[in-house]
Scaffold this motif. Structure first.
Motif, PDB file in Angstrom:
ATOM      1  N   LEU A  85      13.933  -0.309  -9.976  1.00 55.65           N
ATOM      2  CA  LEU A  85      14.730  -1.259  -9.210  1.00 55.65           C
ATOM      3  C   LEU A  85      15.665  -0.528  -8.258  1.00 55.65           C
ATOM      4  O   LEU A  85      15.741  -0.843  -7.071  1.00 55.65           O
ATOM      5  N   ARG A  86      16.358   0.475  -8.770  1.00 57.51           N
ATOM      6  CA  ARG A  86      17.285   1.247  -7.939  1.00 57.51           C
ATOM      7  C   ARG A  86      16.554   1.922  -6.790  1.00 57.51           C
ATOM      8  O   ARG A  86      16.989   1.889  -5.646  1.00 57.51           O
ATOM      9  N   ASP A  87      15.397   2.530  -7.087  1.00 60.89           N
ATOM     10  CA  ASP A  87      14.627   3.208  -6.047  1.00 60.89           C
ATOM     11  C   ASP A  87      14.108   2.217  -4.997  1.00 60.89           C
ATOM     12  O   ASP A  87      14.105   2.515  -3.804  1.00 60.89           O
ATOM     13  N   ALA A  88      13.672   1.050  -5.459  1.00 60.56           N
ATOM     14  CA  ALA A  88      13.179   0.039  -4.518  1.00 60.56           C
ATOM     15  C   ALA A  88      14.309  -0.458  -3.621  1.00 60.56           C
ATOM     16  O   ALA A  88      14.124  -0.630  -2.408  1.00 60.56           O
ATOM     17  N   LEU A  89      15.492  -0.656  -4.187  1.00 62.35           N
ATOM     18  CA  LEU A  89      16.621  -1.107  -3.377  1.00 62.35           C
ATOM     19  C   LEU A  89      17.101  -0.018  -2.422  1.00 62.35           C
ATOM     20  O   LEU A  89      17.517  -0.300  -1.297  1.00 62.35           O
ATOM     21  N   ALA A  90      17.027   1.241  -2.869  1.00 61.91           N
ATOM     22  CA  ALA A  90      17.498   2.351  -2.032  1.00 61.91           C
ATOM     23  C   ALA A  90      16.495   2.734  -0.949  1.00 61.91           C
ATOM     24  O   ALA A  90      16.889   3.115   0.158  1.00 61.91           O
ATOM     25  N   HIS A  91      15.209   2.657  -1.249  1.00 61.11           N
ATOM     26  CA  HIS A  91      14.191   3.181  -0.337  1.00 61.11           C
ATOM     27  C   HIS A  91      13.195   2.130   0.150  1.00 61.11           C
ATOM     28  O   HIS A  91      12.316   2.460   0.940  1.00 61.11           O
ATOM     29  N   ARG A 104      11.129 -10.769   0.074  1.00 58.07           N
ATOM     30  CA  ARG A 104      10.430  -9.888  -0.849  1.00 58.07           C
ATOM     31  C   ARG A 104      11.016  -8.493  -0.729  1.00 58.07           C
ATOM     32  O   ARG A 104      11.455  -8.075   0.343  1.00 58.07           O
ATOM     33  N   LEU A 105      10.995  -7.772  -1.852  1.00 60.36           N
ATOM     34  CA  LEU A 105      11.418  -6.377  -1.898  1.00 60.36           C
ATOM     35  C   LEU A 105      10.164  -5.534  -2.018  1.00 60.36           C
ATOM     36  O   LEU A 105       9.445  -5.629  -3.018  1.00 60.36           O
ATOM     37  N   LEU A 106       9.892  -4.752  -0.988  1.00 55.07           N
ATOM     38  CA  LEU A 106       8.712  -3.892  -0.977  1.00 55.07           C
ATOM     39  C   LEU A 106       9.127  -2.440  -0.838  1.00 55.07           C
ATOM     40  O   LEU A 106      10.094  -2.122  -0.148  1.00 55.07           O
ATOM     41  N   LYS A 107       8.373  -1.582  -1.500  1.00 56.79           N
ATOM     42  CA  LYS A 107       8.567  -0.142  -1.376  1.00 56.79           C
ATOM     43  C   LYS A 107       7.190   0.483  -1.216  1.00 56.79           C
ATOM     44  O   LYS A 107       6.207  -0.002  -1.778  1.00 56.79           O
ATOM     45  N   PHE A 108       7.150   1.568  -0.451  1.00 58.47           N
ATOM     46  CA  PHE A 108       5.892   2.225  -0.143  1.00 58.47           C
ATOM     47  C   PHE A 108       5.945   3.686  -0.556  1.00 58.47           C
ATOM     48  O   PHE A 108       7.004   4.302  -0.584  1.00 58.47           O
ATOM     49  N   GLY A 114      -1.954   9.744   6.541  1.00 61.21           N
ATOM     50  CA  GLY A 114      -1.605   8.626   7.411  1.00 61.21           C
ATOM     51  C   GLY A 114      -1.633   7.269   6.741  1.00 61.21           C
ATOM     52  O   GLY A 114      -1.556   6.241   7.419  1.00 61.21           O
ATOM     53  N   ARG A 115      -1.724   7.227   5.406  1.00 61.89           N
ATOM     54  CA  ARG A 115      -1.791   5.952   4.670  1.00 61.89           C
ATOM     55  C   ARG A 115      -0.699   5.935   3.605  1.00 61.89           C
ATOM     56  O   ARG A 115      -0.312   6.975   3.081  1.00 61.89           O
ATOM     57  N   VAL A 116      -0.214   4.735   3.280  1.00 60.10           N
ATOM     58  CA  VAL A 116       0.765   4.567   2.204  1.00 60.10           C
ATOM     59  C   VAL A 116       0.253   3.525   1.225  1.00 60.10           C
ATOM     60  O   VAL A 116      -0.568   2.680   1.571  1.00 60.10           O
ATOM     61  N   LYS A 117       0.738   3.615  -0.006  1.00 53.02           N
ATOM     62  CA  LYS A 117       0.432   2.609  -1.017  1.00 53.02           C
ATOM     63  C   LYS A 117       1.676   1.763  -1.241  1.00 53.02           C
ATOM     64  O   LYS A 117       2.799   2.259  -1.169  1.00 53.02           O
ATOM     65  N   VAL A 118       1.466   0.502  -1.530  1.00 51.52           N
ATOM     66  CA  VAL A 118       2.569  -0.363  -1.926  1.00 51.52           C
ATOM     67  C   VAL A 118       2.899  -0.004  -3.369  1.00 51.52           C
ATOM     68  O   VAL A 118       2.035  -0.044  -4.248  1.00 51.52           O
ATOM     69  N   THR A 119       4.143   0.403  -3.612  1.00 50.25           N
ATOM     70  CA  THR A 119       4.545   0.821  -4.956  1.00 50.25           C
ATOM     71  C   THR A 119       5.482  -0.184  -5.628  1.00 50.25           C
ATOM     72  O   THR A 119       5.754  -0.077  -6.816  1.00 50.25           O
ATOM     73  N   HIS A 120       5.976  -1.134  -4.862  1.00 48.85           N
ATOM     74  CA  HIS A 120       6.870  -2.156  -5.422  1.00 48.85           C
ATOM     75  C   HIS A 120       6.748  -3.390  -4.541  1.00 48.85           C
ATOM     76  O   HIS A 120       6.799  -3.288  -3.317  1.00 48.85           O
ATOM     77  N   ASN A 121       6.602  -4.561  -5.164  1.00 44.42           N
ATOM     78  CA  ASN A 121       6.524  -5.810  -4.413  1.00 44.42           C
ATOM     79  C   ASN A 121       6.951  -6.944  -5.321  1.00 44.42           C
ATOM     80  O   ASN A 121       6.228  -7.312  -6.238  1.00 44.42           O
ATOM     81  N   GLU A 122       8.163  -7.432  -5.101  1.00 42.04           N
ATOM     82  CA  GLU A 122       8.681  -8.541  -5.906  1.00 42.04           C
ATOM     83  C   GLU A 122       9.324  -9.575  -4.991  1.00 42.04           C
ATOM     84  O   GLU A 122       9.997  -9.222  -4.023  1.00 42.04           O
TER      85      GLU A 122
END
Length: 160
Positions: A85-91, A104-108, A114-122
Motif C-alpha cells: 500500500l505504501r509503495d503504491a501510494l508513493a510510486h 483507481r490506484l495503479l502502480k507499474f 520498453g514494457r511495464v507490468k501492472v503491479t497494483h490496481n485497486e
C-alpha cells in the motif's frame, strides 16, 4: 465522493503510514539497538544538514518492509500488505476522470525492454479508503501498545 474527499482520505492514510514507520523505528531503536549497544540518545530535531550521526534504527536506510520484518520477528505480525500500500501510494498513480466518483490506484513495474507490468490496481471506493485507514490505525495502535509495554514492569499483559 468528491475529489477533495479522496485527497483528504489518502492524505490520512499516508500520514498513518509515515507515523507507523516512525513508531516501528522507535520500537526497534529501544529494543534491538539497546541490545546491540547501538542505542543512542535521540538527536536534536534542528540538527544541521551535513552533520554525521550514528546509524541506528532511527537513522538507517531500512525500507518499511525491512522494518516490519524485523518488528514481526518479535511481535504479533503487522500486515505486510501495508508495504504494498505504501509503495503504491508513493510510486503509483491515482487515475480517474476529475468529475468521476471512481478512482483507481495503479502502480507499474520498472520497464524491461520498453514494457511495464501492472503491479497494483485497486479501486478507491469509500469502503476501500475507510478499510485502509482502519488497517493503518490498527497497526499503529499495536506498535504503541508493544512500545508502552517495554516501559512497564513485567512486560506485555494482554487483555482478553
Amino acid at each position: 465522493m468528491m475529489i477533495e474527499d479522496y485527497a483528504q482520505a489518502i492524505g490520512k492514510i499516508v500520514a498513518n503510514l509515515q507515523g507507523l514507520e516512525l513508531l516501528i523505528r522507535s520500537f526497534l531503536h529501544d529494543t534491538l539497538d539497546a541490545q546491540n549497544g547501538a542505542h543512542q540518545q535521540p538527536f536534536p530535531l534542528d540538527v544541521a544538514v551535513g552533520i554525521e550521526l550514528p546509524a541506528d534504527h532511527l537513522t538507517n536506510y531500512d525500507t518499511l518492509g525491512k522494518l516490519i520484518d524485523k518488528y514481526n520477528e518479535v511481535n504479533p505480525p503487522i500486515n505486510k500488505y501495508l508495504v504494498d500500500l505504501r509503495d503504491a501510494l508513493a510510486h503509483g498513480r491515482v487515475l480517474g476522470e476529475i468529475e468521476s466518483s471512481h478512482y483507481r490506484l495503479l502502480k507499474f513495474s520498472k520497464p524491461v525492454n520498453g514494457r511495464v507490468k501492472v503491479t497494483h490496481n485497486e479501486e478507491l471506493t469509500e469502503e476501500w479508503l475507510k478499510s485502509r485507514l482502519e488497517m493503518t490505525y490498527t497497526a499503529i495502535k499495536e506498535v504503541v501498545y508493544r512500545s508502552s509495554a517495554l516501559r512497564k514492569p513485567g512486560g506485555v499483559e494482554v487483555a482478553e
